[in-house]
Design a protein around this motif. Sequence first.
Motif, mmCIF file in Angstrom:
data_model
loop_
_atom_site.group_PDB
_atom_site.id
_atom_site.type_symbol
_atom_site.label_atom_id
_atom_site.label_comp_id
_atom_site.label_asym_id
_atom_site.label_seq_id
_atom_site.Cartn_x
_atom_site.Cartn_y
_atom_site.Cartn_z
ATOM 1 N N GLU A 166 43.065 29.510 44.536
ATOM 2 C CA GLU A 166 44.015 30.623 44.656
ATOM 3 C C GLU A 166 45.094 30.537 43.579
ATOM 4 O OE1 GLU A 166 43.906 31.388 49.488
ATOM 5 O OE2 GLU A 166 45.411 30.048 48.666
ATOM 6 N N THR B 137 43.693 31.233 40.051
ATOM 7 C CA THR B 137 43.365 32.653 39.920
ATOM 8 C C THR B 137 44.621 33.490 39.740
ATOM 9 O OG1 THR B 137 41.367 32.377 41.251
ATOM 10 C CG2 THR B 137 42.256 34.610 41.077
ATOM 11 N N LEU B 138 45.635 33.238 40.552
ATOM 12 C CA LEU B 138 46.883 34.009 40.469
ATOM 13 C C LEU B 138 47.639 33.714 39.171
ATOM 14 C CD1 LEU B 138 48.024 33.673 44.182
ATOM 15 C CD2 LEU B 138 47.105 35.718 43.057
ATOM 16 N N GLN C 168 46.295 35.537 36.302
ATOM 17 C CA GLN C 168 46.655 36.951 36.326
ATOM 18 C C GLN C 168 48.117 37.185 35.926
ATOM 19 O OE1 GLN C 168 44.571 39.679 37.024
ATOM 20 N NE2 GLN C 168 43.070 38.066 36.686
ATOM 21 N N TYR D 187 50.899 35.679 37.386
ATOM 22 C CA TYR D 187 51.880 35.437 38.437
ATOM 23 C C TYR D 187 52.465 34.035 38.279
ATOM 24 C CZ TYR D 187 49.668 39.445 40.713
ATOM 25 O OH TYR D 187 49.173 40.688 40.992
ATOM 26 N N GLN E 263 38.501 38.207 44.354
ATOM 27 C CA GLN E 263 38.838 39.571 43.940
ATOM 28 C C GLN E 263 39.543 40.320 45.079
ATOM 29 O OE1 GLN E 263 38.515 40.034 40.791
ATOM 30 N NE2 GLN E 263 39.404 42.047 40.858
ATOM 31 N N LEU F 287 43.161 39.207 45.128
ATOM 32 C CA LEU F 287 43.921 39.875 44.065
ATOM 33 C C LEU F 287 44.239 41.328 44.407
ATOM 34 C CD1 LEU F 287 42.150 38.479 40.884
ATOM 35 C CD2 LEU F 287 44.478 37.983 41.674
ATOM 36 N N GLN G 145 47.986 42.838 44.787
ATOM 37 C CA GLN G 145 48.416 43.938 43.927
ATOM 38 C C GLN G 145 48.888 45.139 44.742
ATOM 39 O OE1 GLN G 145 44.885 44.395 41.559
ATOM 40 N NE2 GLN G 145 45.453 42.744 40.164
#
Length: 175
Positions: A66, A69-70, A73, A75, A159, A162, A166
């Motif tokens: 997690e 992945t974040l 992106q 974050y 996904q 996310l 979002q």
Amino acid sequence: MHDQSAANDSSEGSQTHGMEGSPADERSGPSRFSDSGTPGQPQEGGAKSTYNILVVEDDPTLATLETDTLTAQGYTVVTVHSGELAITTLHHAIPDLVVLDLELTGEIHGWDVLQALRSLASIPVLITSSSASHARLYMRERGETRLTLDHLPKPYPLQALLKRIQRMLPISPAH
């Protein structure tokens, strides 16, 4: 670009990704994560500052997935592995969103963390657990909407995580 390396703070089991600065003094109350010294960086399109997310997950593999992945992106992510560390972190600084595992090991469970968080701030929380019924009942009883409190049943594709985040972040009071 965020620093991808993890820096342990003074509490074991806590990781910081892309965040510098020390927590606020407890006597002055919690600050925003964004007040801790990290300047806002533009997201895609350059319109918004970086969002700050607290991930509360006791499964180290899932927490790393997690967080990575974040962070990829854009974050800023702080990861803690227990309810105790989550509450301590929230007393120092308030993120823009919390990804919260309800089924934490230890004496303080996810519901305790959510209750402590709601006493400090009204920010979006994405609950992750294998049980959907308790989360939905809580949402109905408290008048929460899917924009302030949502549930993502485990296991889930990253996904989906996310997309939920979002959808929830634009309502964060800091942005």
